[in-house]
Design a protein around this motif. Structure first.
Motif, PDB file in Angstrom:
ATOM      1  N   SER A 134      37.685  -2.856 -18.541  1.00  0.00           N
ATOM      2  CA  SER A 134      37.144  -2.540 -17.181  1.00  0.00           C
ATOM      3  C   SER A 134      37.053  -1.099 -16.877  1.00  0.00           C
ATOM      4  O   SER A 134      36.156  -0.608 -16.240  1.00  0.00           O
ATOM      5  N   VAL A 137      33.361  -0.129 -17.570  1.00  0.00           N
ATOM      6  CA  VAL A 137      32.280  -0.603 -16.795  1.00  0.00           C
ATOM      7  C   VAL A 137      31.937   0.538 -15.614  1.00  0.00           C
ATOM      8  O   VAL A 137      32.836   0.782 -14.805  1.00  0.00           O
ATOM      9  N   PRO A 138      30.824   1.026 -15.711  1.00  0.00           N
ATOM     10  CA  PRO A 138      30.216   1.920 -14.628  1.00  0.00           C
ATOM     11  C   PRO A 138      30.479   1.322 -13.265  1.00  0.00           C
ATOM     12  O   PRO A 138      30.097   0.232 -12.984  1.00  0.00           O
ATOM     13  N   PHE A 139      30.782   2.297 -12.133  1.00  0.00           N
ATOM     14  CA  PHE A 139      30.886   1.900 -11.037  1.00  0.00           C
ATOM     15  C   PHE A 139      29.929   1.264 -10.335  1.00  0.00           C
ATOM     16  O   PHE A 139      29.686   0.237  -9.400  1.00  0.00           O
ATOM     17  N   GLU A 140      28.695   1.911 -10.582  1.00  0.00           N
ATOM     18  CA  GLU A 140      27.476   1.373  -9.884  1.00  0.00           C
ATOM     19  C   GLU A 140      27.090   0.007 -10.235  1.00  0.00           C
ATOM     20  O   GLU A 140      26.030  -0.535  -9.243  1.00  0.00           O
ATOM     21  N   LEU A 141      27.390  -0.509 -11.388  1.00  0.00           N
ATOM     22  CA  LEU A 141      27.204  -1.654 -11.471  1.00  0.00           C
ATOM     23  C   LEU A 141      27.709  -2.779 -10.928  1.00  0.00           C
ATOM     24  O   LEU A 141      27.360  -4.018 -10.441  1.00  0.00           O
ATOM     25  N   THR A 142      28.982  -2.503 -10.250  1.00  0.00           N
ATOM     26  CA  THR A 142      29.755  -3.286  -9.693  1.00  0.00           C
ATOM     27  C   THR A 142      29.519  -3.269  -8.219  1.00  0.00           C
ATOM     28  O   THR A 142      29.936  -4.414  -7.333  1.00  0.00           O
ATOM     29  N   PHE A 143      29.205  -2.116  -7.602  1.00  0.00           N
ATOM     30  CA  PHE A 143      29.372  -1.909  -6.119  1.00  0.00           C
ATOM     31  C   PHE A 143      28.417  -2.880  -5.229  1.00  0.00           C
ATOM     32  O   PHE A 143      28.942  -3.382  -4.262  1.00  0.00           O
ATOM     33  N   ILE A 144      27.091  -3.112  -5.665  1.00  0.00           N
ATOM     34  CA  ILE A 144      26.317  -3.885  -4.883  1.00  0.00           C
ATOM     35  C   ILE A 144      26.938  -5.439  -4.762  1.00  0.00           C
ATOM     36  O   ILE A 144      27.018  -5.920  -3.837  1.00  0.00           O
ATOM     37  N   PRO A 145      27.329  -6.109  -6.014  1.00  0.00           N
ATOM     38  CA  PRO A 145      27.709  -7.340  -5.934  1.00  0.00           C
ATOM     39  C   PRO A 145      29.153  -7.278  -5.055  1.00  0.00           C
ATOM     40  O   PRO A 145      29.261  -8.319  -4.247  1.00  0.00           O
ATOM     41  N   ASN A 146      29.886  -6.328  -5.516  1.00  0.00           N
ATOM     42  CA  ASN A 146      31.341  -6.526  -4.434  1.00  0.00           C
ATOM     43  C   ASN A 146      30.823  -6.182  -3.005  1.00  0.00           C
ATOM     44  O   ASN A 146      31.626  -6.738  -2.291  1.00  0.00           O
ATOM     45  N   PRO A 165      39.104  -4.099  -3.203  1.00  0.00           N
ATOM     46  CA  PRO A 165      38.630  -3.992  -4.435  1.00  0.00           C
ATOM     47  C   PRO A 165      39.394  -2.883  -5.418  1.00  0.00           C
ATOM     48  O   PRO A 165      38.945  -2.852  -6.489  1.00  0.00           O
ATOM     49  N   LEU A 230      31.424   6.760  -1.611  1.00  0.00           N
ATOM     50  CA  LEU A 230      30.237   5.751  -1.546  1.00  0.00           C
ATOM     51  C   LEU A 230      30.587   4.468  -1.052  1.00  0.00           C
ATOM     52  O   LEU A 230      29.877   4.027  -0.048  1.00  0.00           O
TER      53      LEU A 230
ATOM     54  N   PHE B   7      36.611  -8.237  -9.235  1.00  0.00           N
ATOM     55  CA  PHE B   7      35.914  -7.004  -8.628  1.00  0.00           C
ATOM     56  C   PHE B   7      35.289  -6.027  -9.902  1.00  0.00           C
ATOM     57  O   PHE B   7      34.447  -5.127  -9.565  1.00  0.00           O
ATOM     58  N   VAL B   8      35.523  -6.501 -11.182  1.00  0.00           N
ATOM     59  CA  VAL B   8      34.992  -5.708 -12.246  1.00  0.00           C
ATOM     60  C   VAL B   8      33.885  -6.588 -12.830  1.00  0.00           C
ATOM     61  O   VAL B   8      32.936  -6.301 -13.369  1.00  0.00           O
ATOM     62  N   TYR B   9      34.622  -7.773 -13.448  1.00  0.00           N
ATOM     63  CA  TYR B   9      34.029  -8.478 -14.320  1.00  0.00           C
ATOM     64  C   TYR B   9      32.594  -9.512 -13.696  1.00  0.00           C
ATOM     65  O   TYR B   9      31.662  -9.447 -14.243  1.00  0.00           O
ATOM     66  N   PRO B  11      31.123  -8.962 -11.007  1.00  0.00           N
ATOM     67  CA  PRO B  11      30.075  -8.325 -10.526  1.00  0.00           C
ATOM     68  C   PRO B  11      29.144  -8.050 -11.646  1.00  0.00           C
ATOM     69  O   PRO B  11      27.998  -7.748 -11.400  1.00  0.00           O
ATOM     70  N   GLU B  14      27.011 -10.875 -11.764  1.00  0.00           N
ATOM     71  CA  GLU B  14      26.152 -11.045 -10.478  1.00  0.00           C
ATOM     72  C   GLU B  14      25.018 -10.019 -10.411  1.00  0.00           C
ATOM     73  O   GLU B  14      23.968 -10.326  -9.856  1.00  0.00           O
ATOM     74  N   SER B  15      25.481  -8.991 -11.024  1.00  0.00           N
ATOM     75  CA  SER B  15      24.605  -7.946 -10.734  1.00  0.00           C
ATOM     76  C   SER B  15      23.286  -8.087 -11.882  1.00  0.00           C
ATOM     77  O   SER B  15      22.125  -7.891 -11.093  1.00  0.00           O
ATOM     78  N   GLN B 209      26.904  10.108 -11.909  1.00  0.00           N
ATOM     79  CA  GLN B 209      27.205   9.294 -10.916  1.00  0.00           C
ATOM     80  C   GLN B 209      27.003  10.412  -9.376  1.00  0.00           C
ATOM     81  O   GLN B 209      27.704   9.848  -8.600  1.00  0.00           O
ATOM     82  N   PHE B 211      26.645  11.677  -6.249  1.00  0.00           N
ATOM     83  CA  PHE B 211      26.478  11.066  -5.029  1.00  0.00           C
ATOM     84  C   PHE B 211      26.444  11.695  -3.803  1.00  0.00           C
ATOM     85  O   PHE B 211      25.684  11.940  -2.875  1.00  0.00           O
ATOM     86  N   ALA B 251      20.620  -0.105 -11.183  1.00  0.00           N
ATOM     87  CA  ALA B 251      21.980   0.056 -11.544  1.00  0.00           C
ATOM     88  C   ALA B 251      22.188  -0.280 -12.992  1.00  0.00           C
ATOM     89  O   ALA B 251      22.691   0.440 -13.678  1.00  0.00           O
TER      90      ALA B 251
END
Lengths: 297, 276
Positions: A134, A137-146, A165, A230, B7-9, B11, B14-15, B209, B211, B251
């Protein structure tokens, strides 16, 4: 200490003879001091300018930006920032959010790090692999679904939404596991023979022995949570739930139209004050912690 | 564990699902569109602009940031007895500053009329540009802010790496008659290479990243001159009309890009990294 350092001193003094550092006099160090001090001032200029601006009245700032370097000083920017927008509320939100995240990350990391370091249970390596994975895993990949998940739970604009989260930190688990593993296993066996429970061993022996690593992790968690941008930006849209970082963003956008840079800098100073205080108090642990994580990586 | 799993796997899956579906403009029906959104992205000039901004941004921040950090760390590694804590304090301090505050501080410095940068330039008779509203300067201005915020961290890591190098290497080089630059070139930098690799990998990830500074300094503008991939994910996913599927697809491509670049770095550097 070494030849290279002596040479660096030579370089900066423009002398042709190299001076062994052990014999360096205070006078010989002066050029290096000057170079380092100049670099230091340049690096901290944005912060210094902000703090000086925040104590100068708006008329003087706009008439001549250089007037910030001289008296009279004033608190009026702080008063107007504090009354124009609920900074108090933003700071309380940030403290609650940061407090919850820091306490949870440190506690979970201690418990999970201990379990991974000491216990031998089936599936341990797979579980640890999942924790480590984990990290990649880049943050941007998870933040929309989260975001969608948290919104569907109705947690937008709540402390749950801001914190849940981030309650566990894979980095923290990894860091403390490495640290706990470095302690001799004999210590654990001996404590067991003396009748100590795992719980007692963890809190009374391991945690005190790992104070350095745990305090470094606490500082990391605090800074990471306080400085988040963000996530709180997308998960809060009510003013009353904004964190300090988001508050300063909208405050700046509003006040800029009124050219009220004094108040904006006062707001920025308020927002960075807690982290600056942490830096002043705990610089050593913070630097050590960063250096440690860099060398492991 | 549960938190990480949720919150990590989850998504990630889902993504991927979101990126393959499109939400109908009216209502909430999701339509499976396969790779449509990916082809749409890969054929749009806007997407490639954002990719280029991300890459320029990386090329602007990473070499400069790490180069500055190594030079400063070399200077700091000389053991001055007095005041060293003060130098360190002043140089390390950006490490605790958030991207939002960094953005606000630099927005003030960059102010075209009463900002300090243009005031200082004016003292030398230089008419400073409108930094954040000029296409050519905006990306540079944001790059400076991000290099600044990262500097403290990079110096700390570089300094720790330097202090790991055993004195005996320098003594041996000196005996062999190596001068200062030779020693930096042939002893310090090779022995520092594991640290440098770490710094490069971390800084590349951080640059992709970026932002907070972009949001506060330029909001991706002027035009889309500073809109990197993360900012575009944010704009498409959260501002105005929301295209969550499109944002998820971006993303995903961004994540692939970051992982690809990191992988290439590990492969490329592995042969050249010396472990003391």
């Amino acid at each position: 200490m070494t030849a290279i350092e002596a040479d660096l001193a030579t370089m900066s003094t423009q002398e042709s003879t190299s001076t062994p550092p052990a014999e360096t006099s205070g006078r010989g160090e002066f050029p290096l001091h000057l170079v380092l001090f100049t670099i230091g001032i340049i690096v901290s200029t944005p912060i210094i300018v902000a703090i000086f601006t925040s104590f100068t009245s708006l008329n003087r700032i706009l008439a001549d930006p250089n007037s910030i370097w001289s008296a009279p000083w004033t608190f009026e920017n702080y008063v107007s920032a504090w009354t124009a927008t609920p900074f108090g509320r933003f700071m309380i939100n940030s403290f609650i959010q940061t407090g919850i995240i820091t306490i949870a990350q440190v506690t979970f990391s201690i418990l999970a790090g201990f379990a991974f370091a000491i216990f031998r249970f089936p599936g341990r390596n797979i579980l640890f692999g999942i924790v480590l994975g984990s990290l990649m895993v880049p943050f941007e990949l998870t933040f929309i679904p989260n975001f969608i998940l948290i919104s569907n739970l109705g947690w937008a604009n709540t402390y749950q939404g801001l914190t849940i989260p981030f309650l566990a930190s894979a980095f923290g688990v990894f860091m403390l596991r490495q640290f706990f593993m470095a302690l001799p296993r004999d210590l654990y066996e001996a404590a067991k023979i003396d009748g100590a429970s795992d719980w007692y061993y963890l809190w009374r022996i391991m945690v005190p022995l790992s104070k350095g690593a745990i305090s470094a992790l606490t500082i990391f968690s605090f800074l990471g949570a306080w400085n988040q941008y963000l996530w709180p930006l997308v998960i809060t849209n009510e003013e009353s739930m904004r964190t300090a970082q988001i508050g300063i963003r909208f405050f700046m956008a509003n006040q800029e139209r009124a050219f009220d840079w004094g108040a904006i800098m006062a707001g920025a100073t308020i927002v960075m004050l807690p982290t600056l205080l942490v830096f002043l108090v705990a610089q050593k642990q913070l630097v050590k912690g960063i250096a440690m994580s860099g060398l492991k990586g | 564990m549960v938190v990480l799993a949720i919150f990590v796997y989850w998504p990630i899956v889902e993504s991927l699902r979101l990126s393959l579906n499109r939400v109908a403009p009216f209502g909430n029906a999701e339509i499976f569109v396969g790779l449509d959104q990916y082809t749409r992205l890969l054929t749009s000039g806007e997407f490639w602009n954002n990719v280029l901004v991300s890459i320029y941004f990386m090329l602007g921040t990473v070499p400069v940031g790490i180069g500055l950090a190594v030079v400063i760390a070399l200077l700091l590694s000389y053991p001055v007895r007095r005041l060293s804590w003060a130098h360190r304090m002043l140089i390390f301090v950006p490490v605790v500053i958030s991207s939002a505050v960094a953005g606000v501080l630099f927005r003030w410095l960059y102010n075209p009329v009463v900002g300090h940068i243009n005031t200082w330039l004016g003292a030398f008779g230089i008419d400073g540009p409108n930094w954040l509203n000029t296409r050519t300067w905006a990306l540079f201005a944001v790059t400076v802010a991000v290099v600044w915020r990262q500097l403290g961290f990079n110096v700390i890591i570089a300094l720790a790496g330097l202090q790991q190098i055993d004195d005996s290497y320098y003594d041996a080089a000196k005996v062999d008659g190596a001068g200062t630059w030779d020693r930096i070139r042939y002893v310090t930098l090779p022995l520092l290479s594991p640290t440098l690799l770490f710094l490069v990998v971390i800084n590349v990830i951080i640059s992709f990243q970026a932002f907070g500074e972009i949001d506060i300094l330029t909001m991706g503008g002027p035009g889309q001159a500073t809109e990197n991939l993360v900012y575009s994910v944010f704009v498409d996913g959260f501002v105005g009309t929301r295209f969550r599927g499109l944002a998820s697809a971006q993303a995903f491509l961004l994540a692939l890009l970051v992982m690809g670049v990191s992988f290439v770095q590990f492969r490329g550097f592995r042969s050249r990294v010396h472990y003391g």
